[in-house]
Structures are given as structure tokens and as C-alpha cells.
Design a protein around this motif. Structure first.
Motif, PDB file in Angstrom:
ATOM      1  N   ARG B  32       0.811  -1.233   0.000  1.00 40.15           N
ATOM      2  CA  ARG B  32       0.000   0.000   0.000  1.00 40.15           C
ATOM      3  C   ARG B  32       0.840   1.277   0.000  1.00 40.15           C
ATOM      4  NH1 ARG B  32      -1.218  -3.104   4.052  1.00 40.15           N
ATOM      5  NH2 ARG B  32      -2.754  -4.706   3.639  1.00 40.15           N
ATOM      6  N   ASN B  33       1.890   1.269  -0.777  1.00 35.62           N
ATOM      7  CA  ASN B  33       2.745   2.458  -0.944  1.00 35.62           C
ATOM      8  C   ASN B  33       3.251   3.020   0.383  1.00 35.62           C
ATOM      9  OD1 ASN B  33       2.089   2.113  -3.600  1.00 35.62           O
ATOM     10  ND2 ASN B  33       0.599   3.752  -3.667  1.00 35.62           N
ATOM     11  N   SER B  34       3.554   2.123   1.306  1.00 35.18           N
ATOM     12  CA  SER B  34       4.046   2.570   2.615  1.00 35.18           C
ATOM     13  C   SER B  34       5.569   2.426   2.664  1.00 35.18           C
ATOM     14  CB  SER B  34       3.400   1.736   3.717  1.00 35.18           C
ATOM     15  OG  SER B  34       4.137   1.858   4.900  1.00 35.18           O
ATOM     16  N   SER B  35       6.254   3.564   2.780  1.00 37.94           N
ATOM     17  CA  SER B  35       7.724   3.505   2.824  1.00 37.94           C
ATOM     18  C   SER B  35       8.195   2.896   4.154  1.00 37.94           C
ATOM     19  CB  SER B  35       8.320   4.890   2.626  1.00 37.94           C
ATOM     20  OG  SER B  35       7.810   5.763   3.590  1.00 37.94           O
ATOM     21  N   GLU B  36       7.395   3.093   5.201  1.00 37.46           N
ATOM     22  CA  GLU B  36       7.763   2.548   6.512  1.00 37.46           C
ATOM     23  C   GLU B  36       7.737   1.012   6.471  1.00 37.46           C
ATOM     24  OE1 GLU B  36       6.243   2.801  11.100  1.00 37.46           O
ATOM     25  OE2 GLU B  36       5.355   4.172   9.658  1.00 37.46           O
ATOM     26  N   LEU B  37       6.641   0.480   5.924  1.00 35.59           N
ATOM     27  CA  LEU B  37       6.534  -0.978   5.804  1.00 35.59           C
ATOM     28  C   LEU B  37       7.592  -1.526   4.852  1.00 35.59           C
ATOM     29  CD1 LEU B  37       2.723  -1.830   5.619  1.00 35.59           C
ATOM     30  CD2 LEU B  37       4.347  -2.617   7.313  1.00 35.59           C
ATOM     31  N   ALA B  38       7.822  -0.800   3.754  1.00 29.34           N
ATOM     32  CA  ALA B  38       8.810  -1.254   2.766  1.00 29.34           C
ATOM     33  C   ALA B  38      10.192  -1.344   3.409  1.00 29.34           C
ATOM     34  CB  ALA B  38       8.825  -0.311   1.577  1.00 29.34           C
ATOM     35  N   ASN B  39      10.545  -0.361   4.223  1.00 25.92           N
ATOM     36  CA  ASN B  39      11.843  -0.389   4.919  1.00 25.92           C
ATOM     37  C   ASN B  39      11.923  -1.558   5.898  1.00 25.92           C
ATOM     38  OD1 ASN B  39      13.583   1.725   4.014  1.00 25.92           O
ATOM     39  ND2 ASN B  39      12.152   3.193   4.875  1.00 25.92           N
ATOM     40  N   ASP B  40      10.853  -1.759   6.645  1.00 24.91           N
ATOM     41  CA  ASP B  40      10.817  -2.864   7.624  1.00 24.91           C
ATOM     42  C   ASP B  40      10.974  -4.217   6.932  1.00 24.91           C
ATOM     43  OD1 ASP B  40      10.455  -1.054   9.603  1.00 24.91           O
ATOM     44  OD2 ASP B  40       8.327  -1.453   9.930  1.00 24.91           O
ATOM     45  N   PHE B  41      10.261  -4.373   5.843  1.00 24.81           N
ATOM     46  CA  PHE B  41      10.294  -5.659   5.142  1.00 24.81           C
ATOM     47  C   PHE B  41      11.634  -5.892   4.443  1.00 24.81           C
ATOM     48  CE2 PHE B  41       6.148  -7.898   5.076  1.00 24.81           C
ATOM     49  CZ  PHE B  41       5.521  -7.113   6.036  1.00 24.81           C
ATOM     50  N   LEU B  42      12.211  -4.807   3.947  1.00 26.64           N
ATOM     51  CA  LEU B  42      13.531  -4.932   3.314  1.00 26.64           C
ATOM     52  C   LEU B  42      14.550  -5.422   4.337  1.00 26.64           C
ATOM     53  CD1 LEU B  42      15.207  -4.238   0.681  1.00 26.64           C
ATOM     54  CD2 LEU B  42      15.800  -2.141   1.847  1.00 26.64           C
ATOM     55  N   GLN B  43      14.486  -4.838   5.522  1.00 27.62           N
ATOM     56  CA  GLN B  43      15.403  -5.242   6.592  1.00 27.62           C
ATOM     57  C   GLN B  43      15.172  -6.710   6.978  1.00 27.62           C
ATOM     58  OE1 GLN B  43      16.186  -2.509   9.880  1.00 27.62           O
ATOM     59  NE2 GLN B  43      15.731  -4.181  11.262  1.00 27.62           N
ATOM     60  N   GLU B  44      13.916  -7.074   7.110  1.00 24.53           N
ATOM     61  CA  GLU B  44      13.576  -8.451   7.504  1.00 24.53           C
ATOM     62  C   GLU B  44      14.052  -9.455   6.454  1.00 24.53           C
ATOM     63  OE1 GLU B  44       9.447  -8.812   8.764  1.00 24.53           O
ATOM     64  OE2 GLU B  44       9.634 -10.988   8.559  1.00 24.53           O
ATOM     65  N   LEU B  45      13.910  -9.077   5.199  1.00 23.01           N
ATOM     66  CA  LEU B  45      14.329  -9.973   4.104  1.00 23.01           C
ATOM     67  C   LEU B  45      15.831 -10.244   4.172  1.00 23.01           C
ATOM     68  CD1 LEU B  45      13.603 -11.366   1.331  1.00 23.01           C
ATOM     69  CD2 LEU B  45      14.261  -9.227   0.271  1.00 23.01           C
ATOM     70  N   PHE B  46      16.615  -9.190   4.331  1.00 22.06           N
ATOM     71  CA  PHE B  46      18.064  -9.382   4.368  1.00 22.06           C
ATOM     72  C   PHE B  46      18.527 -10.001   5.687  1.00 22.06           C
ATOM     73  CE2 PHE B  46      17.908  -6.799   0.589  1.00 22.06           C
ATOM     74  CZ  PHE B  46      18.915  -7.351  -0.185  1.00 22.06           C
ATOM     75  N   MET B  47      17.748  -9.798   6.751  1.00 18.27           N
ATOM     76  CA  MET B  47      18.072 -10.469   8.013  1.00 18.27           C
ATOM     77  C   MET B  47      17.908 -11.983   7.866  1.00 18.27           C
ATOM     78  SD  MET B  47      19.291  -8.547  10.314  1.00 18.27           S
ATOM     79  CE  MET B  47      19.205  -9.605  11.732  1.00 18.27           C
ATOM     80  N   LYS B  48      16.918 -12.380   7.077  1.00 22.21           N
ATOM     81  CA  LYS B  48      16.724 -13.814   6.804  1.00 22.21           C
ATOM     82  C   LYS B  48      17.952 -14.379   6.105  1.00 22.21           C
ATOM     83  CE  LYS B  48      11.716 -13.688   6.131  1.00 22.21           C
ATOM     84  NZ  LYS B  48      11.024 -14.579   7.024  1.00 22.21           N
ATOM     85  N   LEU B  49      18.491 -13.577   5.190  1.00 21.85           N
ATOM     86  CA  LEU B  49      19.687 -13.995   4.456  1.00 21.85           C
ATOM     87  C   LEU B  49      20.887 -14.142   5.390  1.00 21.85           C
ATOM     88  CD1 LEU B  49      20.064 -12.055   1.099  1.00 21.85           C
ATOM     89  CD2 LEU B  49      20.288 -14.472   1.475  1.00 21.85           C
ATOM     90  N   ILE B  50      20.984 -13.227   6.350  1.00 21.30           N
ATOM     91  CA  ILE B  50      22.115 -13.268   7.280  1.00 21.30           C
ATOM     92  C   ILE B  50      21.978 -14.466   8.226  1.00 21.30           C
ATOM     93  CG2 ILE B  50      23.191 -12.052   9.235  1.00 21.30           C
ATOM     94  CD1 ILE B  50      22.411  -9.408   7.843  1.00 21.30           C
TER      95      ILE B  50
END
Lengths: 120, 177
Positions: B32-50
Motif C-alpha cells: 500500500r505504498n508505505s515507505s515505513e513498511l517497505a523499509n521494515d520488510f527490506l530489513q527483515e528480508l536481508f536479516m533472513k539472508l544473514i
């Protein structure tokens, strides 16, 4: 008017869509987490804790029993070989008895007795 | 990925820089065009990778796998928000779609209308649309990411384009579906 391919239109439209960049703080947090995770991994690699944990646990009992059996067998056999290699068993007599000494499979030296007074 | 597993910081940094903007855009448009959610999810995605780099299956292309993980995260978020929605009035959350544009509009306005229409269609149409037209994945790759048959992906894309052409009247004369 010539019709444009819809795929091309939507591709052009979406590829030119600019929404900004992710926060720099996320990058910093991720890099820090990556370094932290790898430093803790390296500490683990140098630790014997996991080995001792395994050693004194009930896991792999069969393997551990087997290892202990092999170690016992080797040590017992090693002692027997040392006894048979002709060490002086009694020093308060002038004779020392020796058993058959097997140096190799093809060479067996038989010494029934040995005068120790020749040593003096 | 093997370098990341062995703790190569430079490899992880390069991977992040290569995919951060694409993944951020995907999350932004999917959530829903939320930059806050997009940032949170981006972090979570790369944390999964780590945390679990071994979860990557080398039999698949890395970007296909990464988008597949991102898409599953979005699906979970939709499920969670569906539960939250029950406590809110549904009317307030519905996108307003009472427009039918008959005259050409600026690209920014057009994009806004496109995403409003896609929001109405649902996340499954939006994800297929983004992966195909923004990311340039083939139908086969989109099907792999969304874990759907290729026919379903084609039908979703066709339906989305048809709906967009209907809502944006002037496009009907300009594009071939």
C-alpha cells in the motif's frame, strides 16, 4: 493512430516510476548484524564446548562405546606386547627367563635362558 | 551466496547494493505504498539472508528465490492485516475507484490510477503485474516466484490489463491487449 503494445506501455511506465530509496539506517543495521553474526560464529569455531557437550551427553552412545572399546583393546594389546618383548621380570636370581620373542612373522628367536652374570 | 555463508562481508554488501532498490520498490508497491513498511520488510528480508543463508536452494536463480521469499512475506502481511481489518470499517479501507479517464493524463497520475486499479484487483494480480512489467521476469519465472501455473499468471496479467484499459478509457485506443 497505431496501437502500442500494452506490455511495452506498462513496462515503460513502471520502469520510470521513482519512489525514492530505502533508509540508510537499514543498511547500517544489516552490516552490523552480518559482522556480529560472523564474529560469534568464529568464536564458536574455536570453542570445545560443543565437543564436550557431545562427549558427556547420551547422544551417539554406540559410537562412543565403540571408540572406548577400540582404545581399551589397543592399550591392552600394547601392554601384552611389552611383556612378551623380554624385559627382565626378576632381578634377584642369576637367571632370567625369557619367553619366545617374536620380532617378525618370519623370524622367531628362541632363548630359553640367559646368564645375567655375564653382565657383571 | 557461498561467500556470504563463509562470512565474506564484501560479498554481502555487494548483494545488498544490487538488490536493495528493486526489493524496496516491490515491497513499497505491494504494501500500500508505505515507505515505513517497505523499509521494515527490506530489513527483515536481508536479516533472513544473514541468519539462514543455507535456506537458499542453489538449484534456483538467486533473484527468483529472493522475490519468492519477498512475495511470501507480503502474503503473510496480507493475512495479518485481514485479521486487523475485521475491527475496522471496510469502507474506509476500500480504494476510491470512481474515475474513468477519457483524456490522456501525466505519467505520475497514470501510475497512481494504475496502482489504484491494481489495489482493487488484489495482491495476486499486483504481484504478477510488478514482476512482469517492472522486474522484467518471464512468464515462467513469475510462475515460479508466485508458485502458480503459467496459465494462471497469463490470465492474471490479461485480466489486469483489461481492467486498466476499462478504467483508463483513452488507453483503449492506444494499446493492444
Amino acid at each position: 493512430m497505431t496501437k502500442k503494445n500494452s506490455d511495452q506501455l506498462f513496462t515503460d511506465l513502471l520502469r520510470n516510476d521513482r519512489i525514492g530509496e530505502p533508509s540508510k539506517a537499514i543498511e547500517d543495521r544489516l552490516m552490523y548484524s552480518f559482522l556480529l553474526k560472523n564474529s560469534s560464529q568464529k568464536l564458536k569455531q574455536n570453542s570445545f564446548a560443543s565437543f564436550f557437550g557431545w562427549l558427556f551427553s547420551v547422544q551417539g552412545l554406540g559410537l562412543k562405546t565403540g571408540l572406548v572399546s577400540v582404545i581399551l583393546f589397543v592399550s591392552v594389546m600394547n601392554n601384552q606386547i611389552n611383556i612378551e618383548s623380554g624385559s627382565i621380570s626378576c632381578t634377584d636370581t642369576i637367571f632370567t627367563k625369557r619367553v619366545l620373542l617374536a620380532d617378525s612373522t618370519s623370524f622367531v628367536q628362541s632363548i630359553d635362558s640367559l646368564r645375567t652374570d655375564s653382565l657383571n | 551466496m557461498q561467500q556470504i555463508v563463509s562470512g565474506d562481508h564484501a560479498a554481502f554488501s555487494e548483494l545488498y547494493y544490487r538488490y536493495k532498490d528493486r526489493m524496496y520498490y516491490y515491497f513499497y508497491r505491494m504494501l500500500r505504498n508505505s515507505s515505513e513498511l517497505a523499509n521494515d520488510f527490506l530489513q527483515e528480508l536481508f536479516m533472513k539472508l544473514i541468519e539462514k543463508p543455507e535456506s537458499y536452494n542453489p538449484n534456483y536463480s538467486f533473484q527468483t528465490w529472493l522475490f519468492s521469499v519477498a512475495n511470501n512475506m507480503c502474503k503473510n502481511e496480507y493475512r495479518r492485516s485481514e485479521v486487523r481489518k475485521e475491527y475496522l470499517t471496510s469502507e474506509a479501507l476500500k480504494p476510491k475507484l470512481d474515475y474513468i479517464s477519457e483524456t490522456p493524463v501525466e505519467p505520475e497520475q497514470l501510475l497512481e490510477k494504475v496502482f489504484q486499479t491494481l489495489t482493487l484487483l488484489g495482491e495476486e494480480h499486483r504481484s504478477a503485474f510488478l514482476l512482469r512489467y517492472r522486474e522484467g521476469f518471464s512468464i515462467k519465472e513469475v510462475a515460479e516466484i508466485l508458485e502458480l501455473p503459467e496459465g494462471t499468471v497469463k490470465s492474471r496479467l490479461y485480466y489486469a490489463k483489461k481492467m486498466l484499459a476499462e478504467k483508463l478509457e483513452y488507453l483503449k485506443d492506444q494499446i493492444e491487449l
